[in-house]
Design an enzyme around this catalytic site. Structure first.
Site, PDB file in Angstrom:
ATOM      1  N   GLN A  29       0.808  -1.232   0.000  1.00 14.79           N
ATOM      2  CA  GLN A  29       0.000   0.000   0.000  1.00 14.79           C
ATOM      3  C   GLN A  29       0.838   1.277   0.000  1.00 14.79           C
ATOM      4  O   GLN A  29       0.456   2.260  -0.641  1.00 14.79           O
ATOM      5  CB  GLN A  29      -1.048  -0.023   1.108  1.00 14.79           C
ATOM      6  CG  GLN A  29      -0.580  -0.353   2.482  1.00 14.79           C
ATOM      7  CD  GLN A  29      -1.439   0.336   3.530  1.00 14.79           C
ATOM      8  OE1 GLN A  29      -2.422   0.989   3.223  1.00 14.79           O
ATOM      9  NE2 GLN A  29      -1.034   0.199   4.781  1.00 14.79           N
ATOM     10  N   GLN A 128      19.390  -8.534   1.610  1.00 14.01           N
ATOM     11  CA  GLN A 128      19.258  -7.396   0.688  1.00 14.01           C
ATOM     12  C   GLN A 128      20.456  -6.453   0.823  1.00 14.01           C
ATOM     13  O   GLN A 128      20.904  -5.868  -0.170  1.00 14.01           O
ATOM     14  CB  GLN A 128      17.907  -6.701   0.907  1.00 14.01           C
ATOM     15  CG  GLN A 128      16.756  -7.664   0.538  1.00 14.01           C
ATOM     16  CD  GLN A 128      15.395  -7.013   0.425  1.00 14.01           C
ATOM     17  OE1 GLN A 128      15.200  -5.872   0.761  1.00 14.01           O
ATOM     18  NE2 GLN A 128      14.427  -7.778  -0.066  1.00 14.01           N
ATOM     19  N   ASP A 175       7.143  10.901  11.509  1.00 12.13           N
ATOM     20  CA  ASP A 175       6.952  11.363  12.885  1.00 12.13           C
ATOM     21  C   ASP A 175       7.180  12.877  12.951  1.00 12.13           C
ATOM     22  O   ASP A 175       6.466  13.598  13.643  1.00 12.13           O
ATOM     23  CB  ASP A 175       7.938  10.638  13.813  1.00 12.13           C
ATOM     24  CG  ASP A 175       7.934   9.143  13.567  1.00 12.13           C
ATOM     25  OD1 ASP A 175       6.993   8.477  14.007  1.00 12.13           O
ATOM     26  OD2 ASP A 175       8.847   8.638  12.875  1.00 12.13           O
ATOM     27  N   HIS A 203      12.061   4.984  15.473  1.00 15.43           N
ATOM     28  CA  HIS A 203      10.688   5.081  14.949  1.00 15.43           C
ATOM     29  C   HIS A 203       9.851   4.036  15.682  1.00 15.43           C
ATOM     30  O   HIS A 203       9.566   2.950  15.181  1.00 15.43           O
ATOM     31  CB  HIS A 203      10.659   4.830  13.440  1.00 15.43           C
ATOM     32  CG  HIS A 203       9.248   4.751  12.919  1.00 15.43           C
ATOM     33  ND1 HIS A 203       8.407   5.823  12.886  1.00 15.43           N
ATOM     34  CD2 HIS A 203       8.528   3.706  12.448  1.00 15.43           C
ATOM     35  CE1 HIS A 203       7.229   5.459  12.420  1.00 15.43           C
ATOM     36  NE2 HIS A 203       7.279   4.171  12.153  1.00 15.43           N
TER      37      HIS A 203
HETATM   38  P1  NAD Z   1       2.211  -3.770   2.809  1.00 15.27           P
HETATM   39  O1  NAD Z   1       2.090  -5.043   3.570  1.00 15.27           O
HETATM   40  O2  NAD Z   1       1.031  -3.188   2.138  1.00 15.27           O
HETATM   41  O3  NAD Z   1       3.360  -3.954   1.699  1.00 15.27           O
HETATM   42  C1  NAD Z   1       4.595  -4.548   1.981  1.00 15.27           C
HETATM   43  C2  NAD Z   1       5.045  -5.253   0.723  1.00 15.27           C
HETATM   44  O4  NAD Z   1       6.348  -5.783   0.981  1.00 15.27           O
HETATM   45  C3  NAD Z   1       4.136  -6.427   0.331  1.00 15.27           C
HETATM   46  O5  NAD Z   1       3.737  -6.288  -1.023  1.00 15.27           O
HETATM   47  C4  NAD Z   1       5.045  -7.652   0.544  1.00 15.27           C
HETATM   48  O6  NAD Z   1       4.769  -8.686  -0.392  1.00 15.27           O
HETATM   49  C5  NAD Z   1       6.415  -7.045   0.346  1.00 15.27           C
HETATM   50  N1  NAD Z   1       7.530  -7.785   0.931  1.00 15.27           N
HETATM   51  C6  NAD Z   1       7.559  -8.470   2.105  1.00 15.27           C
HETATM   52  N2  NAD Z   1       8.772  -9.041   2.265  1.00 15.27           N
HETATM   53  C7  NAD Z   1       9.507  -8.699   1.198  1.00 15.27           C
HETATM   54  C8  NAD Z   1      10.845  -8.983   0.801  1.00 15.27           C
HETATM   55  N3  NAD Z   1      11.634  -9.760   1.533  1.00 15.27           N
HETATM   56  N4  NAD Z   1      11.278  -8.465  -0.369  1.00 15.27           N
HETATM   57  C9  NAD Z   1      10.463  -7.699  -1.136  1.00 15.27           C
HETATM   58  N5  NAD Z   1       9.204  -7.401  -0.803  1.00 15.27           N
HETATM   59  C10 NAD Z   1       8.730  -7.902   0.350  1.00 15.27           C
HETATM   60  O7  NAD Z   1       2.900  -2.746   3.828  1.00 15.27           O
HETATM   61  P2  NAD Z   1       2.965  -1.170   3.708  1.00 15.27           P
HETATM   62  O8  NAD Z   1       1.773  -0.603   4.356  1.00 15.27           O
HETATM   63  O9  NAD Z   1       3.302  -0.790   2.320  1.00 15.27           O
HETATM   64  O10 NAD Z   1       4.177  -0.874   4.714  1.00 15.27           O
HETATM   65  C11 NAD Z   1       5.482  -1.303   4.400  1.00 15.27           C
HETATM   66  C12 NAD Z   1       6.347  -1.261   5.653  1.00 15.27           C
HETATM   67  O11 NAD Z   1       6.507   0.080   6.092  1.00 15.27           O
HETATM   68  C13 NAD Z   1       5.778  -2.012   6.861  1.00 15.27           C
HETATM   69  O12 NAD Z   1       6.858  -2.672   7.509  1.00 15.27           O
HETATM   70  C14 NAD Z   1       5.245  -0.905   7.771  1.00 15.27           C
HETATM   71  O13 NAD Z   1       5.228  -1.297   9.131  1.00 15.27           O
HETATM   72  C15 NAD Z   1       6.295   0.150   7.509  1.00 15.27           C
HETATM   73  N6  NAD Z   1       5.923   1.540   7.833  1.00 15.27           N
HETATM   74  C16 NAD Z   1       6.920   2.333   8.313  1.00 15.27           C
HETATM   75  C17 NAD Z   1       6.674   3.669   8.547  1.00 15.27           C
HETATM   76  C18 NAD Z   1       7.760   4.582   9.032  1.00 15.27           C
HETATM   77  O14 NAD Z   1       7.468   5.763   9.295  1.00 15.27           O
HETATM   78  N7  NAD Z   1       9.017   4.153   9.194  1.00 15.27           N
HETATM   79  C19 NAD Z   1       5.401   4.178   8.305  1.00 15.27           C
HETATM   80  C20 NAD Z   1       4.408   3.351   7.793  1.00 15.27           C
HETATM   81  C21 NAD Z   1       4.696   2.012   7.553  1.00 15.27           C
HETATM   82  C1  LMR Z   2       3.513   4.290  11.385  1.00 15.13           C
HETATM   83  O1  LMR Z   2       4.223   4.977  12.109  1.00 15.13           O
HETATM   84  O2  LMR Z   2       2.453   4.718  10.859  1.00 15.13           O
HETATM   85  C2  LMR Z   2       3.874   2.854  11.157  1.00 15.13           C
HETATM   86  O3  LMR Z   2       5.242   2.653  11.397  1.00 15.13           O
HETATM   87  C3  LMR Z   2       3.029   1.996  12.045  1.00 15.13           C
HETATM   88  C4  LMR Z   2       3.319   0.521  11.914  1.00 15.13           C
HETATM   89  O4  LMR Z   2       3.536  -0.118  12.969  1.00 15.13           O
HETATM   90  O5  LMR Z   2       3.325  -0.008  10.787  1.00 15.13           O
END
Ligand code: NAD
Ligand code: LMR
Length: 345
Positions: A29, A128, A175, A203
């Site tokens: 997403q 990776q 954040d 984070h």
């Molecule tokens: P999502 O589940 O919609 O998409 C993640 C994608 O990664 C999926 O399509 C999955 O198939 C793929 N994936 C999983 N393992 C993989 C690998 N080894 N190699 C390649 N692709 C792989 O998740 P999302 O909502 O897009 O969020 C992605 C990540 O970002 C999550 O870990 C979420 O917690 C994190 N996130 C971080 C922050 C931040 O501020 N740091 C904010 C929001 C989300």
């Molecule tokens: C966020 O800050 O929105 C995400 O990191 C939350 C989460 O745990 O995926």
């Protein structure tokens, strides 16, 4: 009011060499929300052609979905977009990459402890990181978003010794933007009038959102708001738990705001922060001016220029801030010990 369209810049120079941007987890997403920022020129500049390498799991359904994203990119006819490669092979995805945005990570499932999550992600970011080390551009800029973002970034960097540590970062700009947004709401000010917010550390819910250096229209934010109880009891927990609040409300984690923050992070890193402004980025803590332990991926206030970040020095740190900065440092040290243990380092 009639908009004067004729004053808009329409003569971008599209003759620049394309930038190869790799996105891992691109079928998810955040990937879907991020691609328009990158392809429209908002992230890397309006005259910067882009080649996309989109990586996701090598599973039939996932690769089919990724192919669907490629169809939509073709249908969007972005002038800057020169090529789209979709793949389930990390080596192919990282080959020649100038910028890598790592969204792909193993999500936390019911009943999983933090150690279990680290274990899953250590494997992904080790592998990776090793591929990045061998096939990415040596000047590649890497942003890790997949959680636990700071420690995943640390692992990838550790496993890519050929790439300078300063080229790795983790996302705390979300954040940071949340802090700016909440401060603007509280002060009934415009977001562009708020500067100087800082996210320190991880984070996670131990992060320290600090407004002691923040200003609103040039005046001290704390003096403008005059509500320390709000800062301590509402603002700080709100920012620390905002991700969880979004998951609770949407049943999905943040994506629209995460994509905006990723775009902001890469834009400022590559094209520079505006004069007099700083932003928050999780970067290598080694040699930092605030006494945080070396060798962590810790969020600091930074300015960027010429593609390089510099930690902002000499900001006031009182006892309250010191305590909060130490708490989030302790969590990062613990994650580092656990993950290095898993990796046998
Ligand atoms: P999502 O589940 O919609 O998409 C993640 C994608 O990664 C999926 O399509 C999955 O198939 C793929 N994936 C999983 N393992 C993989 C690998 N080894 N190699 C390649 N692709 C792989 O998740 P999302 O909502 O897009 O969020 C992605 C990540 O970002 C999550 O870990 C979420 O917690 C994190 N996130 C971080 C922050 C931040 O501020 N740091 C904010 C929001 C989300
Ligand atoms: C966020 O800050 O929105 C995400 O990191 C939350 C989460 O745990 O995926």
């Amino acid at each position: 009011i009639l908009r004067d369209w004729s004053s808009d810049v329409c003569s971008s120079d599209l003759s620049k060499a394309p930038l190869t941007v790799c996105i891992t987890g691109a079928a998810g997403q955040i990937g879907y929300a991020l691609l328009p920022h990158i392809c429209s020129g908002k992230t890397f500049g309006p005259d910067q052609p882009i080649k996309l390498h989109l990586l996701d799991l090598n599973i039939e359904g996932v690769q089919t979905a990724l192919g669907g994203v490629k169809f939509e990119l073709e249908d969007s006819t972005y002038p800057l977009l020169k090529d789209v490669v979709t793949t389930g092979d990390a080596k192919t995805a990282f080959t020649g990459a100038d910028a890598v945005i790592m969204l792909g990570a193993f999500p936390r499932k019911d009943g999983m402890e933090r150690k279990d999550l680290l274990e899953k992600n250590c494997g992904i970011f080790k592998e990776q990181g090793e591929y990045l080390n061998t096939v990415a551009s040596k000047t590649v800029k890497v942003l890790v978003v997949g959680n636990p973002a700071n420690t995943n970034a640390l692992i990838a960097s550790e496993c890519a010794p050929n790439i300078p540590k300063e080229n790795f970062s983790a996302l705390t700009r979300l954040d940071h933007n949340r802090a700016v947004g909440q401060l603007a709401l509280k002060a009934k000010a415009a977001v562009e009038d708020v500067t100087g917010c800082i996210i320190w550390g991880n984070h996670s819910s131990t992060q320290y959102p600090d407004i002691n250096s923040a200003t609103i229209k040039g005046a001290s934010a704390k003096d403008t708001i005059k509500d320390d109880a709000w800062y301590t009891n509402e603002f700080i927990p709100c920012i620390q738990k905002r991700g969880a609040a979004i998951i609770a409300a949407r049943k999905l984690s943040s994506a629209l705001s995460a994509a905006q923050a990723i775009s902001d992070h890469m834009h400022d890193w590559v094209l520079g922060t505006p004069a007099g402004k700083f932003v928050s980025m999780a970067v290598d803590s080694t040699g930092n001016p605030y006494g945080v332990a070396d060798g962590l991926m810790y969020s600091f206030p930074v300015t960027c220029s010429g593609g390089k970040w510099t930690i902002v020095k000499d900001l006031p740190i009182g006892d309250f801030s010191q305590e909060k900065m130490k708490a989030t440092e302790a969590e990062l040290l613990e994650e580092k010990t656990m993950s290095f243990g898993i990796l046998g380092k």
